[in-house]
Write a protein that holds these residues in place. Structure first.
Motif, PDB file in Angstrom:
ATOM      1  N   LYS A 186       0.822  -1.220   0.000  1.00 11.86           N
ATOM      2  CA  LYS A 186       0.000   0.000   0.000  1.00 11.86           C
ATOM      3  C   LYS A 186       0.852   1.265   0.000  1.00 11.86           C
ATOM      4  O   LYS A 186       0.507   2.268   0.630  1.00 11.86           O
ATOM      5  CB  LYS A 186      -0.951  -0.005   1.208  1.00 11.86           C
ATOM      6  CG  LYS A 186      -1.954  -1.137   1.207  1.00 11.86           C
ATOM      7  CD  LYS A 186      -2.748  -1.207   2.493  1.00 11.86           C
ATOM      8  CE  LYS A 186      -3.639   0.005   2.662  1.00 11.86           C
ATOM      9  NZ  LYS A 186      -4.530  -0.122   3.846  1.00 11.86           N
ATOM     10  N   TYR A 245      -1.401 -10.250   8.726  1.00 12.38           N
ATOM     11  CA  TYR A 245      -1.291  -8.869   8.244  1.00 12.38           C
ATOM     12  C   TYR A 245      -2.322  -8.019   8.969  1.00 12.38           C
ATOM     13  O   TYR A 245      -3.495  -8.379   9.056  1.00 12.38           O
ATOM     14  CB  TYR A 245      -1.545  -8.840   6.738  1.00 12.38           C
ATOM     15  CG  TYR A 245      -1.662  -7.462   6.138  1.00 12.38           C
ATOM     16  CD1 TYR A 245      -0.554  -6.638   6.004  1.00 12.38           C
ATOM     17  CD2 TYR A 245      -2.891  -6.997   5.668  1.00 12.38           C
ATOM     18  CE1 TYR A 245      -0.663  -5.380   5.429  1.00 12.38           C
ATOM     19  CE2 TYR A 245      -3.008  -5.738   5.088  1.00 12.38           C
ATOM     20  CZ  TYR A 245      -1.899  -4.936   4.971  1.00 12.38           C
ATOM     21  OH  TYR A 245      -1.997  -3.693   4.403  1.00 12.38           O
ATOM     22  N   THR A 246      -1.873  -6.883   9.519  1.00 14.19           N
ATOM     23  CA  THR A 246      -2.800  -5.979  10.199  1.00 14.19           C
ATOM     24  C   THR A 246      -2.564  -4.550   9.733  1.00 14.19           C
ATOM     25  O   THR A 246      -1.464  -4.189   9.311  1.00 14.19           O
ATOM     26  CB  THR A 246      -2.628  -6.033  11.732  1.00 14.19           C
ATOM     27  OG1 THR A 246      -1.331  -5.534  12.087  1.00 14.19           O
ATOM     28  CG2 THR A 246      -2.806  -7.441  12.262  1.00 14.19           C
ATOM     29  N   THR A 247      -3.618  -3.762   9.793  1.00 14.99           N
ATOM     30  CA  THR A 247      -3.500  -2.320   9.534  1.00 14.99           C
ATOM     31  C   THR A 247      -4.082  -1.576  10.725  1.00 14.99           C
ATOM     32  O   THR A 247      -4.974  -2.066  11.414  1.00 14.99           O
ATOM     33  CB  THR A 247      -4.251  -1.910   8.250  1.00 14.99           C
ATOM     34  OG1 THR A 247      -5.649  -2.204   8.404  1.00 14.99           O
ATOM     35  CG2 THR A 247      -3.713  -2.652   7.040  1.00 14.99           C
ATOM     36  N   ASN A 248      -3.541  -0.389  10.957  1.00 14.48           N
ATOM     37  CA  ASN A 248      -3.976   0.380  12.115  1.00 14.48           C
ATOM     38  C   ASN A 248      -3.527   1.830  11.961  1.00 14.48           C
ATOM     39  O   ASN A 248      -2.682   2.159  11.119  1.00 14.48           O
ATOM     40  CB  ASN A 248      -3.376  -0.203  13.401  1.00 14.48           C
ATOM     41  CG  ASN A 248      -1.858  -0.249  13.353  1.00 14.48           C
ATOM     42  OD1 ASN A 248      -1.289  -1.197  12.830  1.00 14.48           O
ATOM     43  ND2 ASN A 248      -1.201   0.780  13.900  1.00 14.48           N
ATOM     44  N   ARG A 279       4.936   2.428   8.301  1.00 18.04           N
ATOM     45  CA  ARG A 279       3.897   3.451   8.382  1.00 18.04           C
ATOM     46  C   ARG A 279       4.096   4.475   7.269  1.00 18.04           C
ATOM     47  O   ARG A 279       5.213   4.663   6.758  1.00 18.04           O
ATOM     48  CB  ARG A 279       3.923   4.134   9.741  1.00 18.04           C
ATOM     49  CG  ARG A 279       5.193   4.936  10.022  1.00 18.04           C
ATOM     50  CD  ARG A 279       5.165   5.531  11.413  1.00 18.04           C
ATOM     51  NE  ARG A 279       6.349   6.370  11.644  1.00 18.04           N
ATOM     52  CZ  ARG A 279       6.608   7.002  12.769  1.00 18.04           C
ATOM     53  NH1 ARG A 279       5.772   6.881  13.793  1.00 18.04           N
ATOM     54  NH2 ARG A 279       7.697   7.752  12.900  1.00 18.04           N
ATOM     55  N   GLU A 317      -1.322   6.065   8.596  1.00 21.66           N
ATOM     56  CA  GLU A 317      -1.673   4.656   8.467  1.00 21.66           C
ATOM     57  C   GLU A 317      -0.431   3.804   8.691  1.00 21.66           C
ATOM     58  O   GLU A 317       0.661   4.146   8.238  1.00 21.66           O
ATOM     59  CB  GLU A 317      -2.267   4.370   7.082  1.00 21.66           C
ATOM     60  CG  GLU A 317      -2.727   2.925   6.941  1.00 21.66           C
ATOM     61  CD  GLU A 317      -3.371   2.646   5.590  1.00 21.66           C
ATOM     62  OE1 GLU A 317      -4.097   1.653   5.483  1.00 21.66           O
ATOM     63  OE2 GLU A 317      -3.128   3.426   4.644  1.00 21.66           O
ATOM     64  N   ILE A 352       1.106  -0.477   9.135  1.00 26.49           N
ATOM     65  CA  ILE A 352       0.844  -1.894   8.886  1.00 26.49           C
ATOM     66  C   ILE A 352       1.819  -2.727   9.701  1.00 26.49           C
ATOM     67  O   ILE A 352       2.884  -2.267  10.100  1.00 26.49           O
ATOM     68  CB  ILE A 352       0.991  -2.251   7.393  1.00 26.49           C
ATOM     69  CG1 ILE A 352       2.415  -1.971   6.898  1.00 26.49           C
ATOM     70  CG2 ILE A 352      -0.024  -1.511   6.548  1.00 26.49           C
ATOM     71  CD1 ILE A 352       2.660  -2.424   5.461  1.00 26.49           C
TER      72      ILE A 352
END
Length: 531
Positions: free
Chosen positions: A444, A458-461, A489, A495, A497
Motif C-alpha cells: 500500500k 497482516y494488520t492495519t492500524n 507506516r 496509516e 501496517i
C-alpha cells in the motif's frame, strides 16, 4: 537418439500416431498401468509417460524412472500422480485442463432437462409396461431463471447454452466483472439473490475452502420453493443430507447430480428419492472429450521433448532450463506477491498491472506474469496453474498489463503488482535478496522489509502506541511463536501496517482478541506455499 514415450493407459490410436509422426519412439501398452510391478521394471527406459487414471505414479515408481522427464495426464485430475515426488525428481507433470469443457457443460444441460421432465423415472415406468402419462408432469425451461454458481470456463458455456434455450440467466461469481457479464448476456448477482430468484441452480466451481458446502442447509433454506438443483462440478459443494430433507419436504422439487461427496458413491442420502437423477461422474465421458484430451496430451509431451516448450504444467513455469537457474527465486516471489493480493481481494478484478524494475525487467516476463496471475487466482481455483491462469483471467475479462523500467531504487530489481477492482486499487512490491529468499518490500505504498513465511498475519492500524504490545501479548497468550515481525507506516500518526511471520496459523480466537482491542482496522491471516 529419438525420445522414447510409454503410453501405459488407454489412449486413442490417433494420439499414439501423433508421437510417431513427430519422430518419437512410442510404446503403446494400454494395460501396463494396472501392473505396477511390471511398470516399475520398464519405466527407466522412457523419457515421457502418457497416462489416464489407471496408472499410479508413486514415489516408488519415480525412483525407478531414471530418464523420465515429463508425465502427461489426458484429463484434468492428477490425483494418481504424486506431484511433490515428481517435482523433487525434476519430472514435469502436465494435464489437459480444457479438453472436456463442452462435454461437462452439455451434461449439466442434459441433467437439467432430465430433472425438468422426470425422464429417467418416466423411462423406467414405461419399460415396466406402465403408461403413467399423468404422473410425470414436467415443466418447461423456456423463460425460467437459471442461477449459475461459477461463470468460468464450463459455467460460461452453460450460460451460453441456457440463453439459447430462452432461459433467463443470473450468475454468482466473485471474479465475474459487470462488463464481462454484460458481454455474456447474463445478470451478475450476489449469492443470496441468486438463491431467492432461481428456478434452477447449477454449480460450476472447484471445491475449495470458500466453495465447500456453498449450498449449505442455511443456503438451501434461502432458495425459491420448487427449485431444481444440478451439480456436475464437484462433490462437497452441496450438503447432501440437507438437500435430501429439502427434497422430501417438497421445498426442492428435484435434483440432478453427477458428483458426490464420496466417490464411488455406493450409498448416498439422495439415492432412491423421487425426481432425483444420478449419474456416475459422467461429466467428461464422451467420445469427443476423451479423444480431445488424448490428442492434447500427445501434442504437449511431444512439444516438450522436442522443443522444450512447457504447456499446462502443474509443477513448473514455462521457462527454459537455463532461465530456471536464475529465475527460480523470482518466480517464487512473483507467486507470493500474487498470492498476497489474491488473499486480500474478494471483489471482481478488472485489471492486473505488473511493474518489473532493474534485473527483474530483463527476465522471462511471460513466465513471471503467469506466476503472478496464478498466485492471485489460486486461492479461488486450486486447479489454476502458471500456464492456464492467463487463459482463465482473459476469459473473465481481466486485463493484464506489464511495464519494464531500468533500475530506479535501492534494489537491483523488484516486482510491483497492482490489482484494480471496481472499488479500489491494491498493490504490493517485493524483491529477492542475495540469499535467494523473496522479501516483501512495499505494501500500500508503505515501505517494509518482510521475509515470506508459510503462515503470516497482516494488520492495519492508525500509527498509535500499543500495537506491538497488543500483537506480541496476544500471540503469546495463544501459544503462537513469532518468527519475524515487520512494521511500517506512511508517516507519524498516519496509516501503519504490521506483518508477522509465525510458526503456525493464527487461531480465530487470537484474531478475535485483537479485534476486541479496537486498535486494528484490518486483521488478515495469510498462507503461502514456501516449499
Amino acid at each position: 537418439m529419438a525420445p522414447k514415450v510409454l503410453v501405459s493407459d488407454k489412449l486413442s490410436e490417433t494420439a499414439v500416431q501423433i508421437f510417431r509422426d513427430r519422430g518419437i519412439d512410442v510404446d503403446f501398452m494400454p494395460d501396463l498401468g494396472k501392473d505396477k510391478d511390471k511398470l516399475a521394471e520398464v519405466i527407466g527406459q522412457y523419457d515421457g509417460l502418457a497416462i489416464r487414471s489407471a496408472t499410479k505414479v508413486t514415489p516408488t515408481l519415480l525412483e525407478k524412472a531414471e530418464n523420465l522427464k515429463v508425465i502427461g495426464r489426458a484429463g484434468i485430475g492428477t490425483d494418481n500422480v504424486d506431484k511433490e515426488a515428481a517435482s523433487k525428481k525434476g519430472v514435469i507433470v502436465m494435464n489437459t485442463p480444457f479438453g472436456n469443457m463442452i462435454t461437462t457443460a452439455e451434461h449439466a444441460i442434459a441433467m437439467m432437462f432430465a430433472v425438468a421432465r422426470q425422464i429417467p423415472e418416466a423411462s423406467t415406468s414405461t419399460h415396466a409396461g406402465k403408461w403413467e402419462k399423468s404422473k410425470f408432469m414436467g415443466i418447461e425451461l423456456t423463460n425460467k431463471t437459471l442461477g449459475v454458481i461459477g461463470a468460468g470456463n464450463i459455467g460460461g458455456i452453460v450460460c451460453e447454452r441456457a440463453l439459447g434455450l430462452k432461459m433467463k440467466v443470473i450468475a454468482y461469481d466473485p471474479y465475474l466483472g459487470e462488463e464481462k457479464a454484460a458481454k455474456m448476456g447474463v445478470e451478475k448477482v450476489e449469492l443470496d439473490e441468486l438463491l431467492s430468484r432461481a428456478d434452477f441452480i447449477t454449480l460450476h466451481v472447484p471445491l475449495t475452502d470458500q466453495t465447500r458446502n456453498i449450498l449449505s442447509r442455511e443456503n438451501l433454506a434461502k432458495t425459491k420453493k420448487g427449485v431444481r438443483i444440478v451439480n456436475c462440478a464437484r462433490g462437497g459443494l452441496v450438503d447432501e443430507d440437507a438437500l435430501s430433507e429439502a427434497l422430501q419436504s417438497g421445498h426442492v422439487a428435484g435434483a440432478a447430480f453427477d458428483v458426490f461427496s464420496e466417490e464411488p458413491a455406493k450409498e448416498n442420502a439422495l439415492f432412491n428419492l423421487p425426481n432425483v437423477v444420478c449419474t456416475p461422474h459422467l461429466g467428461a465421458a464422451t467420445t469427443e472429450a476423451q479423444e480431445n484430451v488424448a490428442l492434447q496430451v500427445a501434442e504437449q509431451i511431444s512439444n516438450y521433448l522436442l522443443t522444450g516448450a512447457v504447456e499446462n504444467a502443474l509443477n513448473m513455469p514455462s521457462v527454459t532450463a537455463e532461465e530456471a537457474k536464475i529465475m527460480g527465486p523470482w518466480i517464487k516471489l512473483a507467486g507470493h506477491l500474487g498470492s498476497f493480493i489474491g488473499q486480500m481481494t474478494d471483489e471482481p478484478i478488472k485489471a492486473i498491472n505488473i511493474l518489473y524494475d532493474g534485473v527483474a525487467s530483463e527476465m522471462n516476463l511471460a513466465a513471471l506474469n503467469c506466476s503472478v496471475v496464478a498466485g492471485i487466482m489460486k486461492k479461488f481455483n486450486p486447479e489454476v496453474n502458471m500456464v492456464s491462469a492467463p487463459v482463465v483471467a482473459k476469459e473473465r475479462g481481466i486485463q493484464i498489463s506489464t511495464t519494464n523500467q531500468d533500475k530506479s531504487g535501492a534494489f537491483e530489481g523488484y516486482i510491483k503488482v497492482t490489482v484494480v477492482t471496481e472499488k479500489r486499487e491494491r498493490s504490493i512490491g517485493g524483491t529477492v535478496f542475495s540469499d535467494g529468499k523473496p522479501r516483501f518490500i512495499q505494501i500500500k505504498g508503505i515501505n517494509i522489509e518482510a521475509e515470506v513465511g508459510a503462515h503470516m498475519l497482516y494488520t492495519t492500524n492508525e500509527d498509535v502506541p500499543g500495537i506491538i504490545g497488543a500483537l506480541g501479548q496476544t500471540m503469546g497468550d495463544n501459544d503462537v511463536n513469532i518468527a519475524n515481525f515487520t512494521l511500517g507506516r506512511s508517516e507519524a500518526g498516519g496509516e501503519a501496517i504490521a506483518l508477522l511471520y509465525v510458526d503456525e496459523p493464527v487461531p480465530a480466537e487470537a484474531r478475535a482478541k485483537l479485534a476486541e482491542t479496537g486498535l486494528f482496522t484490518q486483521i488478515k491471516p495469510l498462507e503461502f506455499d514456501v516449499a
